[in-house]
Design a protein around this motif. Structure first.
Motif, PDB file in Angstrom:
ATOM      1  N   ARG A  39      36.585  41.240  40.899  1.00  0.00           N
ATOM      2  CA  ARG A  39      38.036  41.075  40.972  1.00  0.00           C
ATOM      3  C   ARG A  39      38.625  42.030  42.016  1.00  0.00           C
ATOM      4  O   ARG A  39      39.452  41.637  42.840  1.00  0.00           O
ATOM      5  N   ARG A  41      37.102  43.373  44.600  1.00  0.00           N
ATOM      6  CA  ARG A  41      36.698  42.957  45.951  1.00  0.00           C
ATOM      7  C   ARG A  41      37.542  41.795  46.441  1.00  0.00           C
ATOM      8  O   ARG A  41      37.922  41.753  47.614  1.00  0.00           O
ATOM      9  N   ILE A  42      37.833  40.861  45.557  1.00  0.00           N
ATOM     10  CA  ILE A  42      38.692  39.739  45.954  1.00  0.00           C
ATOM     11  C   ILE A  42      40.075  40.257  46.320  1.00  0.00           C
ATOM     12  O   ILE A  42      40.655  39.825  47.326  1.00  0.00           O
ATOM     13  N   GLU A  43      40.590  41.187  45.544  1.00  0.00           N
ATOM     14  CA  GLU A  43      41.894  41.788  45.848  1.00  0.00           C
ATOM     15  C   GLU A  43      41.866  42.478  47.208  1.00  0.00           C
ATOM     16  O   GLU A  43      42.806  42.346  47.990  1.00  0.00           O
ATOM     17  N   GLU A  45      39.524  42.190  49.794  1.00  0.00           N
ATOM     18  CA  GLU A  45      39.061  41.427  50.952  1.00  0.00           C
ATOM     19  C   GLU A  45      39.832  40.138  51.181  1.00  0.00           C
ATOM     20  O   GLU A  45      39.786  39.586  52.276  1.00  0.00           O
ATOM     21  N   ARG A  46      40.500  39.647  50.144  1.00  0.00           N
ATOM     22  CA  ARG A  46      41.282  38.410  50.259  1.00  0.00           C
ATOM     23  C   ARG A  46      40.509  37.311  50.987  1.00  0.00           C
ATOM     24  O   ARG A  46      40.848  36.931  52.109  1.00  0.00           O
ATOM     25  N   PRO A  47      39.456  36.789  50.356  1.00  0.00           N
ATOM     26  CA  PRO A  47      38.667  35.746  51.030  1.00  0.00           C
ATOM     27  C   PRO A  47      39.558  34.578  51.448  1.00  0.00           C
ATOM     28  O   PRO A  47      40.407  34.123  50.689  1.00  0.00           O
ATOM     29  N   LEU A  53      34.663  33.334  49.419  1.00  0.00           N
ATOM     30  CA  LEU A  53      34.646  33.630  47.988  1.00  0.00           C
ATOM     31  C   LEU A  53      33.227  33.593  47.448  1.00  0.00           C
ATOM     32  O   LEU A  53      32.815  34.482  46.693  1.00  0.00           O
ATOM     33  N   LEU A  56      31.181  36.673  47.847  1.00  0.00           N
ATOM     34  CA  LEU A  56      31.507  37.715  46.862  1.00  0.00           C
ATOM     35  C   LEU A  56      30.942  37.391  45.485  1.00  0.00           C
ATOM     36  O   LEU A  56      30.406  38.273  44.805  1.00  0.00           O
ATOM     37  N   THR A  57      31.069  36.129  45.055  1.00  0.00           N
ATOM     38  CA  THR A  57      30.568  35.784  43.722  1.00  0.00           C
ATOM     39  C   THR A  57      29.049  35.812  43.674  1.00  0.00           C
ATOM     40  O   THR A  57      28.483  36.168  42.642  1.00  0.00           O
ATOM     41  N   ALA A  90      38.003  33.053  39.935  1.00  0.00           N
ATOM     42  CA  ALA A  90      38.233  32.177  41.088  1.00  0.00           C
ATOM     43  C   ALA A  90      39.579  31.478  40.987  1.00  0.00           C
ATOM     44  O   ALA A  90      40.364  31.472  41.947  1.00  0.00           O
ATOM     45  N   TYR A  93      42.807  33.583  41.419  1.00  0.00           N
ATOM     46  CA  TYR A  93      43.123  33.923  42.800  1.00  0.00           C
ATOM     47  C   TYR A  93      43.318  32.690  43.675  1.00  0.00           C
ATOM     48  O   TYR A  93      43.238  32.760  44.886  1.00  0.00           O
TER      49      TYR A  93
END
Length: 109
Positions: A39, A41-43, A45-47, A53, A56-57, A90, A93
């Protein structure tokens, strides 16, 4: 780091595993930490798209794979709970068209 998505910030990851005596809390805690890092990393890096995405997953899935070496039994209930939480992240976001199987495609469980 502050989580900007309120829904993601408030989500109780791996809740079903915590409710079961079958899964040691210490191992579930480690799994929860993987999801929290995903979570974050998504915040950070903003894939921009699904391909980004999935990078990251897949990295997070590989971390779950490593838990197998430490004796975490990722059987049917755990697989479903983990996959569901990947899907939750997923969609929280905005990746509502993510393929749940692709999110965890590198799994060994």
């Amino acid at each position: 780091m502050d989580i900007t998505d309120r829904q993601a910030a408030d989500h109780a990851f791996l809740a079903a595993l915590y409710r079961s005596a079958y899964y040691p809390d210490a191992m579930v805690d480690r799994g929860r930490e993987i999801l929290l890092r995903l979570r974050a990393r998504i915040e950070a890096e903003r894939p921009a798209d699904l391909a980004a995405l999935y990078v990251l997953t897949h990295a997070a899935t590989d971390e779950f794979n490593a838990l197998l070496d430490d004796g975490f039994d990722i059987e049917t209930v755990a697989r479903e709970e983990i996959a569901g939480d990947f899907w939750f992240v997923a969609t929280a976001y905005g990746f509502t068209d993510a393929d749940i199987e692709e999110l965890i495609a590198t799994r060994d469980w």
